[in-house]
Design a protein around this motif. Structure first.
Motif, PDB file in Angstrom:
ATOM      1  N   GLY A 116      58.388  87.990  80.055  1.00 24.65           N
ATOM      2  CA  GLY A 116      59.619  87.271  79.925  1.00 24.65           C
ATOM      3  C   GLY A 116      60.770  88.279  79.782  1.00 24.65           C
ATOM      4  O   GLY A 116      60.825  88.974  79.394  1.00 24.65           O
ATOM      5  N   PRO A 117      62.078  87.505  79.838  1.00 26.46           N
ATOM      6  CA  PRO A 117      63.159  88.198  79.614  1.00 26.46           C
ATOM      7  C   PRO A 117      63.606  88.507  77.984  1.00 26.46           C
ATOM      8  O   PRO A 117      64.349  89.228  77.850  1.00 26.46           O
ATOM      9  N   GLY A 118      62.948  87.897  77.117  1.00 28.84           N
ATOM     10  CA  GLY A 118      63.073  88.035  75.852  1.00 28.84           C
ATOM     11  C   GLY A 118      63.873  86.952  75.042  1.00 28.84           C
ATOM     12  O   GLY A 118      64.795  86.300  75.760  1.00 28.84           O
ATOM     13  N   THR A 119      63.677  86.776  73.955  1.00 28.79           N
ATOM     14  CA  THR A 119      64.557  86.000  72.993  1.00 28.79           C
ATOM     15  C   THR A 119      64.862  86.788  71.646  1.00 28.79           C
ATOM     16  O   THR A 119      64.072  87.197  71.078  1.00 28.79           O
ATOM     17  N   GLN A 120      65.940  86.478  71.195  1.00 28.45           N
ATOM     18  CA  GLN A 120      66.555  87.294  70.016  1.00 28.45           C
ATOM     19  C   GLN A 120      66.161  86.420  68.649  1.00 28.45           C
ATOM     20  O   GLN A 120      66.447  85.128  68.567  1.00 28.45           O
ATOM     21  N   VAL A 121      65.549  87.252  67.886  1.00 24.40           N
ATOM     22  CA  VAL A 121      65.657  86.703  66.774  1.00 24.40           C
ATOM     23  C   VAL A 121      66.167  87.631  65.438  1.00 24.40           C
ATOM     24  O   VAL A 121      66.000  88.705  65.710  1.00 24.40           O
ATOM     25  N   THR A 122      66.966  86.891  64.771  1.00 26.82           N
ATOM     26  CA  THR A 122      67.857  87.570  63.798  1.00 26.82           C
ATOM     27  C   THR A 122      67.515  87.057  62.428  1.00 26.82           C
ATOM     28  O   THR A 122      67.616  85.892  62.101  1.00 26.82           O
ATOM     29  N   VAL A 123      67.135  87.989  61.564  1.00 30.29           N
ATOM     30  CA  VAL A 123      66.929  87.576  59.965  1.00 30.29           C
ATOM     31  C   VAL A 123      67.846  87.973  59.083  1.00 30.29           C
ATOM     32  O   VAL A 123      67.972  89.406  59.233  1.00 30.29           O
ATOM     33  N   SER A 124      68.657  87.146  58.408  1.00 24.69           N
ATOM     34  CA  SER A 124      69.496  87.674  57.610  1.00 24.69           C
ATOM     35  C   SER A 124      69.176  87.750  56.048  1.00 24.69           C
ATOM     36  O   SER A 124      68.088  87.328  55.651  1.00 24.69           O
ATOM     37  N   SER A 125      69.570  88.810  55.315  1.00 26.53           N
ATOM     38  CA  SER A 125      69.200  89.111  54.167  1.00 26.53           C
ATOM     39  C   SER A 125      69.783  88.349  53.112  1.00 26.53           C
ATOM     40  O   SER A 125      70.913  87.680  53.386  1.00 26.53           O
TER      41      SER A 125
END
Length: 125
Positions: A116-125
């Motif tokens: 697949g083309p991918g999906t962004q996961v961003t985890v903030s601190s």
């Protein structure tokens, strides 16, 4: 052939949860083992986990054991990655991938011909 599209990524606070989905189209879905990979900024793509065509077997890595769960619903041609207790180091683009179920499940990205083309996961601190 198999076509894959990920969804469910986004921004989440550390300690939170997300569930990624990967919708597949093409030939019989249960014939394919599914893998999840991720690529963090400045890093090479790495294996996250995999699930067998039937869903009976799963594979994980030490960095995600106890936090990430892979499942699939073959009736819906969908694979899931449930992510709990997310950490900033989990920030990455997450990809799903497919390979024929035989002879074995695999942790090697070069054994997965469909991505697949991918999906962004961003985890903030």
């Amino acid at each position: 052939q198999v076509q894959l599209v990920e969804s469910g990524g986004g921004l989440v606070q550390a300690g939170g949860s997300l569930r990624l989905s990967c919708a597949a189209s093409g030939r019989t879905f249960s014939n394919y083992n599914m893998g999840w990979f991720r690529q963090a900024p400045g890093k090479e793509r790495e294996f996250v986990g995999a699930i067998s065509g039937s869903g009976d077997n799963t594979a994980h890595t030490e960095s995600t054991k106890g936090r990430f769960t892979i499942s699939r619903d073959n009736a819906r041609n969908t694979v899931y990655l449930k992510m709990n207790s997310l950490k900033p180091e989990d920030t990455a683009v997450y990809f799903c991938a497919a390979k024929f179920r035989l002879p074995l499940m695999s942790r090697r990205e070069n054994e997965y011909p469909y991505w697949g083309p991918g999906t962004q996961v961003t985890v903030s601190s």
